[in-house]
Motif scaffolding. Structure first.
Motif, short mmCIF file in Angstrom:
data_model
loop_
_atom_site.label_atom_id
_atom_site.label_comp_id
_atom_site.label_asym_id
_atom_site.label_seq_id
_atom_site.Cartn_x
_atom_site.Cartn_y
_atom_site.Cartn_z
N GLU A 115 9.93 5.68 8.06
CA GLU A 115 11.02 4.71 8.19
C GLU A 115 11.00 4.05 9.56
N GLU A 116 10.78 4.84 10.60
CA GLU A 116 10.75 4.31 11.96
C GLU A 116 9.64 3.28 12.14
N ALA A 117 8.54 3.43 11.40
CA ALA A 117 7.41 2.51 11.50
C ALA A 117 7.58 1.27 10.64
N GLY A 118 8.68 1.19 9.88
CA GLY A 118 8.92 0.02 9.04
C GLY A 118 8.53 0.20 7.60
N GLY A 119 8.25 1.45 7.18
CA GLY A 119 7.89 1.71 5.80
C GLY A 119 9.02 1.41 4.83
N GLN A 161 13.33 -6.16 -0.24
CA GLN A 161 14.22 -5.01 -0.38
C GLN A 161 13.49 -3.73 0.03
N LYS A 162 14.24 -2.82 0.67
CA LYS A 162 13.72 -1.49 0.95
C LYS A 162 14.46 -0.48 0.09
N ALA A 163 13.81 0.63 -0.18
CA ALA A 163 14.49 1.69 -0.92
C ALA A 163 15.68 2.17 -0.11
N GLU A 164 16.71 2.61 -0.81
CA GLU A 164 17.92 3.08 -0.14
C GLU A 164 18.27 4.48 -0.64
N PRO A 165 18.05 5.52 0.18
CA PRO A 165 17.47 5.47 1.53
C PRO A 165 15.96 5.36 1.48
N VAL A 216 2.51 -3.22 9.16
CA VAL A 216 3.79 -3.88 8.89
C VAL A 216 4.03 -5.01 9.89
N ASP A 217 3.81 -4.74 11.17
CA ASP A 217 4.11 -5.71 12.22
C ASP A 217 3.10 -6.86 12.26
N GLU A 218 1.82 -6.54 12.13
CA GLU A 218 0.78 -7.55 12.34
C GLU A 218 0.36 -8.26 11.06
N LYS A 219 0.37 -7.56 9.92
CA LYS A 219 -0.13 -8.16 8.68
C LYS A 219 0.96 -8.31 7.62
N LYS A 220 2.17 -7.85 7.94
CA LYS A 220 3.31 -7.98 7.02
C LYS A 220 3.02 -7.32 5.67
N ILE A 221 2.27 -6.22 5.69
CA ILE A 221 1.99 -5.46 4.47
C ILE A 221 3.13 -4.48 4.22
N ILE A 279 0.85 -1.20 0.00
CA ILE A 279 0.00 0.00 0.00
C ILE A 279 0.88 1.25 0.00
N GLY A 280 0.70 2.09 -1.01
CA GLY A 280 1.35 3.39 -1.05
C GLY A 280 0.29 4.46 -0.84
N PHE A 281 0.61 5.52 -0.11
CA PHE A 281 -0.43 6.49 0.24
C PHE A 281 0.14 7.90 0.37
N PHE A 282 -0.70 8.88 0.14
CA PHE A 282 -0.40 10.29 0.39
C PHE A 282 -0.45 10.49 1.90
N ILE A 283 0.68 10.87 2.48
CA ILE A 283 0.74 10.97 3.94
C ILE A 283 0.25 12.35 4.38
N ALA A 284 -0.73 12.33 5.29
CA ALA A 284 -1.35 13.58 5.75
C ALA A 284 -0.78 14.06 7.07
N GLY A 285 0.01 13.23 7.74
CA GLY A 285 0.59 13.63 9.02
C GLY A 285 1.19 12.45 9.75
N GLU A 286 1.85 12.74 10.86
CA GLU A 286 2.49 11.68 11.64
C GLU A 286 1.49 10.66 12.16
N GLY A 287 0.22 11.07 12.26
CA GLY A 287 -0.81 10.14 12.72
C GLY A 287 -1.00 8.94 11.82
N ASN A 288 -0.52 9.03 10.57
CA ASN A 288 -0.61 7.86 9.68
C ASN A 288 0.44 6.81 10.02
N CYS A 289 1.51 7.20 10.71
CA CYS A 289 2.63 6.28 10.94
C CYS A 289 2.30 5.17 11.93
N ALA A 290 1.43 5.45 12.89
CA ALA A 290 1.04 4.39 13.83
C ALA A 290 0.34 3.25 13.10
N LEU A 291 -0.47 3.59 12.11
CA LEU A 291 -1.15 2.56 11.32
C LEU A 291 -0.16 1.82 10.43
#
Length: 353
Positions: free
Chosen positions: A153-157, A318-322, A135-140, A118-130
């Motif tokens: 990045e900190e959330a595993g994106g 693979q993750k993008a670098e950076p 990432v952790d629970e559904k491996k998306i 899932i790629g998305f337009f990020i509206a704020g830091e509140g999206n990072c918790a989701l």
């Protein structure tokens, strides 16, 4: 009966030949559809999918200004590139209003529909918790675009491909100062919403960039919520109420509305309009002289690059670098419009001067 069959044999043979030709054409068409579409040069390369992993990717956008046309085209082109490699990319419209709850709702809907990227337009830091939860629970595999947020990045994106908007605002100010010269004057600012992080970063960067010059902003700005019509109205207000107005600066969608207001007032030579995005409307305004310049943010790449990065993560971890990647953000004026106009270049060309 025998007589009838014998008489119609040439017609029957012709029909059979026609059917055979049609079948051959269908087979050829099917083969053409199955052929690889080459990745775009200068952009992320999709990895080999030797295991045949299915990558079902959603790119979530909105529909309130022409910026989205190019982002959607990027996502659709990524689909063309990936479909013979086991990837599918779908463009999903989350609505017209952009805020954290609306974006989260669209992300959750895509997750329940079985998308594993899932790629998305990020509206704020509140999206990072989701992001972290999925990432952790559904491996998306998750990726963001438009505004740079370290929390992705900190959330595993996987990727956050977006304009460095503070820098873009400062550069817009520098371009305006250079264009106006030593002249004193006022600048009207038109924003999306003061709660929209990207628009606010562009506003603050611009105000900072004007410091030390003879140009000052009229006030904090007027909200137009990405609407060209609302931007036109806000520009008209500035034109009628502000003596010594030398420029209008629009931080988000619909800046060509300001150009239309300036053109209607016959003040193209006196007032510089500066906006964002290499859209058809903005390019036309630059060409006719009603807009001075716009900063691009590789709108196409925000759809395409994010989709390819998600595919690579699904298929090969693979993750993008950076992970946090500033998008190409060049300033277009009448002097550079032919070099940067997307309609004058091959599809998906990385903007450059």
């Amino acid at each position: 009966m025998t007589h009838t069959i014998a008489k119609s044999a040439p017609g029957l043979r012709a029909s059979l030949l026609a059917l055979a030709s049609a079948a051959a054409l269908l087979t050829a068409a099917g083969s053409a559809l199955a052929e690889d579409v080459a990745p775009i040069a200068g952009r992320p390369e999709p990895v080999a999918n030797e295991a045949g992993t299915k990558a079902k990717i959603a790119i979530i956008g909105f529909a309130n200004n022409p910026y989205w046309v190019a982002v959607q085209k990027g996502a659709e082109t990524a689909n063309d590139v990936l479909k013979s490699r086991g990837g599918e990319v779908r463009w999903i419209v989350g609505g017209a209003n952009i805020d954290v709850p609306t974006v989260n709702q669209a992300i959750n809907a895509a997750a329940t529909q079985g998308y594993n990227g899932i790629g998305f337009f990020i509206a704020g830091e509140g999206n990072c918790a989701l992001v972290k939860k999925l990432v952790d629970e559904k491996k998306i595999s998750m990726g963001a675009y438009n505004t740079l947020f370290p929390c992705v990045e900190e959330a595993g994106g996987v990727i956050n491909y977006a304009q460095d908007q503070v820098t873009a605002g400062k550069n817009a100010a520098a371009e305006l100062i250079k264009a106006v010269g030593d002249k004193e004057g006022k600048v009207g600012v038109i924003v999306s919403q003061f709660t929209a992080p990207g628009s606010e970063q562009r506003r603050k960067g611009f105000v900072e960039g004007l410091q030390g010059s003879k140009l000052t902003v009229v006030n904090d700005g007027i909200e137009a919520k990405d609407s060209a019509g609302a931007t036109f109205a806000a520009a008209k207000d500035f034109l009628t109420s502000t003596p010594n107005l030398v420029a209008l600066y629009a931080t988000a969608g619909g800046p060509f509305g300001a150009a239309q207001a300036v053109k209607a007032a016959g003040k193209q030579d006196d007032i510089k309009v500066i906006g964002y995005d290499f859209t058809k409307e903005n390019v036309s305004a630059i060409r006719d002289g009603s807009m001075f310049g716009v900063t691009g943010q590789d709108e196409f790449g925000q759809g395409y690059n994010v989709a390819i990065a998600l595919f690579n993560n699904i298929v090969a971890q693979q993750k993008a670098e950076p992970v946090l990647q500033p998008a190409v953000s060049l300033f277009m004026t009448k002097d550079t419009v032919d070099q940067l106009d997307p309609d004058k270049l091959p599809l998906g060309t990385v903007p450059k001067l």
